[in-house]
Design an enzyme around this catalytic site. Structure first.
Site, mmCIF file in Angstrom:
data_model
loop_
_atom_site.group_PDB
_atom_site.id
_atom_site.type_symbol
_atom_site.label_atom_id
_atom_site.label_comp_id
_atom_site.label_asym_id
_atom_site.label_seq_id
_atom_site.Cartn_x
_atom_site.Cartn_y
_atom_site.Cartn_z
ATOM 1 N N CYS A 44 -68.980 1.260 -28.833
ATOM 2 C CA CYS A 44 -68.593 2.663 -28.952
ATOM 3 C C CYS A 44 -69.798 3.567 -29.173
ATOM 4 O O CYS A 44 -69.964 4.582 -28.502
ATOM 5 C CB CYS A 44 -67.583 2.832 -30.086
ATOM 6 S SG CYS A 44 -67.082 4.532 -30.316
ATOM 7 N N CYS A 49 -67.923 5.182 -26.138
ATOM 8 C CA CYS A 49 -67.324 6.481 -26.496
ATOM 9 C C CYS A 49 -68.338 7.595 -26.759
ATOM 10 O O CYS A 49 -68.197 8.687 -26.222
ATOM 11 C CB CYS A 49 -66.477 6.361 -27.762
ATOM 12 S SG CYS A 49 -65.785 4.769 -28.106
ATOM 13 N N LYS A 52 -70.735 8.488 -23.768
ATOM 14 C CA LYS A 52 -69.831 8.967 -22.704
ATOM 15 C C LYS A 52 -69.364 10.393 -22.995
ATOM 16 O O LYS A 52 -69.418 11.266 -22.137
ATOM 17 C CB LYS A 52 -68.655 7.998 -22.606
ATOM 18 C CG LYS A 52 -67.574 8.308 -21.598
ATOM 19 C CD LYS A 52 -66.483 9.237 -22.054
ATOM 20 C CE LYS A 52 -65.830 8.946 -23.356
ATOM 21 N NZ LYS A 52 -64.884 7.843 -23.374
ATOM 22 N N TYR A 179 -59.482 3.941 -17.583
ATOM 23 C CA TYR A 179 -60.213 4.903 -18.419
ATOM 24 C C TYR A 179 -61.613 5.188 -17.870
ATOM 25 O O TYR A 179 -61.978 6.333 -17.615
ATOM 26 C CB TYR A 179 -60.408 4.314 -19.821
ATOM 27 C CG TYR A 179 -59.218 4.361 -20.723
ATOM 28 C CD1 TYR A 179 -59.064 5.397 -21.619
ATOM 29 C CD2 TYR A 179 -58.274 3.346 -20.721
ATOM 30 C CE1 TYR A 179 -57.988 5.428 -22.498
ATOM 31 C CE2 TYR A 179 -57.202 3.364 -21.593
ATOM 32 C CZ TYR A 179 -57.058 4.412 -22.478
ATOM 33 O OH TYR A 179 -56.002 4.437 -23.337
ATOM 34 N N GLU A 183 -63.048 8.648 -16.180
ATOM 35 C CA GLU A 183 -64.005 9.425 -16.970
ATOM 36 C C GLU A 183 -65.326 9.573 -16.206
ATOM 37 O O GLU A 183 -65.882 10.670 -16.106
ATOM 38 C CB GLU A 183 -64.220 8.760 -18.330
ATOM 39 C CG GLU A 183 -62.950 8.861 -19.194
ATOM 40 C CD GLU A 183 -63.061 8.207 -20.559
ATOM 41 O OE1 GLU A 183 -63.991 7.401 -20.785
ATOM 42 O OE2 GLU A 183 -62.203 8.507 -21.425
ATOM 43 N N HIS A 438 -50.674 32.501 -31.139
ATOM 44 C CA HIS A 438 -50.809 33.124 -29.830
ATOM 45 C C HIS A 438 -52.109 33.913 -29.734
ATOM 46 O O HIS A 438 -52.470 34.586 -30.683
ATOM 47 C CB HIS A 438 -49.624 34.075 -29.616
ATOM 48 C CG HIS A 438 -49.604 34.672 -28.244
ATOM 49 N ND1 HIS A 438 -49.315 33.923 -27.119
ATOM 50 C CD2 HIS A 438 -49.875 35.930 -27.829
ATOM 51 C CE1 HIS A 438 -49.384 34.722 -26.057
ATOM 52 N NE2 HIS A 438 -49.727 35.923 -26.459
ATOM 53 N N GLU A 443 -49.848 26.354 -28.254
ATOM 54 C CA GLU A 443 -48.561 26.961 -28.614
ATOM 55 C C GLU A 443 -47.436 26.471 -27.695
ATOM 56 O O GLU A 443 -46.260 26.501 -28.065
ATOM 57 C CB GLU A 443 -48.644 28.491 -28.587
ATOM 58 C CG GLU A 443 -48.801 29.107 -27.214
ATOM 59 C CD GLU A 443 -48.882 30.640 -27.259
ATOM 60 O OE1 GLU A 443 -48.051 31.251 -27.946
ATOM 61 O OE2 GLU A 443 -49.771 31.209 -26.592
#
Ligand code: NDP
Length: 449
Positions: A44, A49, A52, A179, A183, A438, A443
């Protein structure tokens, strides 16, 4: 008299899970050593991760700089310098590696920079031949990119090498539709590569909600990323003048400057001496463990990708922590695998938690689906015709939100909070009761009717 060992705990593999298990066990008072043959931090931090995600940020500027013009910025034609991004990312990785080392040191974990293998139920042998004993051995060696058995496969690279490229390839072929493929397709495409994803089957990201992954496919195609489906690899040839010719069944050969294998990761158990010690291995060589991460040998435990349960860093970390609390903290703890949120950092990203629509229809008596299909305000002004899609999967019997699936800017950032609601078992009326902020994209989660 109880037998004494050199260590209470010997961890093999200093990735996210191993480091967490080692430091928490040491904090509980155990005498701990951890062996790492490569770099502290594991996949990782070193080649997964973290680098990346930094490349994703770097690549996204390609669109951001274009969009900035519509927001009034006079952006000259900018040039991209790959070695600058690459080297800054690698420097950051080195900094994090140092921090991981410091954490272990501070917790008085002995770090052994050597390969270690299991040579008995309570014994480990280091690469220099030293044998050490431990009351408990924890295997946290992670997984390793799979390379299919195809002639010329060695001409491709994997995610292990991709962070160190000399140049960004003009033409990149990425094998796999999961994945890593999606990516890196986004990263390379933004950095001006001509990208083709080659998949053996007919769908990408098969564990994600169908509507959401279809949206990614449509957006990727519109951006110019090419996809070949049902296209198994036959052979890869390296041309004398440079470049590759990739032969696929039932397709014309394609030429590329880079082939990236992204066809899954297999548990890293070969050569570890596990079977000789009596540890039962399952499919793909994964270590079989029970709910407490204990293998078929009572003194040997395993956590993270090497067990091939859920190949995600935060899960490995939880498993490492639970192991330490259970074995050395006097606090039996088990990981709850229900409703694990996850994300694909594609362009745009996908995030999901809980049941997909298909899973809910299979498992529940009655299902209600709510969707919001919209163009983010920023994309509208930028003239970027890219629509986001949010989806709530609701159990019709009790109104519980059992799944949220989304694609759109910042989807993983937004989903992390919403995943708390799914984990807590909140209902659609409770979502509706929450006042919107908002204007935001998030939302939409409380406005679906
Ligand atoms: P994935 O499991 O995501 O995807 C593998 C892809 O390769 C699938 O499309 C699969 O097809 C295909 N495939 C599998 N075997 C073969 C084969 N023998 N020949 C050709 N194609 C094949 O794997 P990745 O390598 O992308 O990533 C590995 C793991 O790392 C992920 O599962 C994930 O857990 C983790 N990861 C997580 C990330 C994140 O959280 N954002 C990022 C990167 C990795 P099919 O669908 O037909 O099986």
């Amino acid at each position: 008299m109880a037998k004494t060992y050199d260590y209470d705990l010997f961890v093999i593999g200093a990735g996210s899970g191993g480091v967490r298990a080692a430091r928490v066990s040491a904090a509980h008072g155990a005498r701990v050593a951890i062996a790492e043959e490569f770099r502290v931090g594991g996949t990782c931090v070193i080649r997964g991760c973290v680098p990346k995600k930094l490349l994703i940020y770097g690549a996204h500027f390609a669109e951001d700089l274009q969009d900035a013009r519509r927001f009034g910025w006079d952006v000259p034609d900018c040039k991209f310098d790959w070695p600058v991004l690459r080297d800054n990312v690698l420097a950051e990785v080195e900094r994090l590696e140092g921090i991981y080392g410091e954490i272990l040191e501070r917790n008085e974990v002995e770090v052994i920079h050597q390969r270690a293998t299991v040579s008995g139920v309570n014994e480990v042998t280091l690469a220099d031949g030293t044998k050490v004993s431990a009351g408990t051995i924890l295997i946290a060696t992670g997984a390793w990119p799979m390379i299919p058995d195809v002639p010329g496969a060695e001409h491709g690279i994997t995610s292990n090498e991709v962070f160190n490229l000399d140049t960004i390839p003009k033409r990149a072929v990425i094998a796999g539709g999961g994945y890593i493929a999606n990516e890196f397709a986004g990263i390379f495409h933004q950095l001006k590569s001509d990208v083709t994803i080659v998949n053996r089957g007919d769908r990408i990201l098969r564990h994600y909600d169908e509507q959401v992954r279809d949206r990614l496919l449509q957006i990727s195609l519109t951006k110019g990323i090419k996809f070949l489906f049902n296209a198994p690899f036959e052979k890869i040839e390296k041309k004398a003048e440079g470049g590759l010719v990739i032969h696929l069944a039932g397709q014309d050969p394609i030429e590329a400057d880079l082939l990236l294998w992204a066809v899954g990761r297999v548990p890293r158990t070969p050569g570890l001496g596990l079977e000789e010690a009596g540890v039962k291995l399952g499919k793909n060589g994964a270590i079989e463990v029970d709910e407490d991460n204990q293998s078929s040998v009572p003194s040997i435990y395993a956590i993270g990708d090497v067990t091939d349960r859920v190949q995600l860093t935060p899960v490995a970390i939880r498993e490492g922590h639970a192991f330490a609390d259970t074995i050395f903290g006097g606090k039996p703890t088990r990981v709850d695998y229900e409703n694990i949120p996850s994300a694909v950092f594609s362009h745009p990203p996908i995030a999901g938690v809980g049941m997909t629509e298909a899973e809910a229809r299979e498992r529940l008596g009655s299902v209600k689906i709510y969707t919001s299909d919209f163009r983010a305000m920023k994309n509208v002004l930028a003239g970027r015709n890219e629509r986001a899609l949010y989806k709530l999967v609701v159990d019709g019997e009790n109104e519980k939100v059992v799944g949220i699936h989304m694609i759109g800017p910042d989807a993983p950032e937004i989903l992390q909070s919403a995943a708390i609601a799914v984990k807590a078992g909140l209902t659609k009326p409770q979502f509706d009761d929450t006042v919107a902020i908002h204007p935001t994209m998030a939302e939409e989660l409380v406005l679906m009717r």
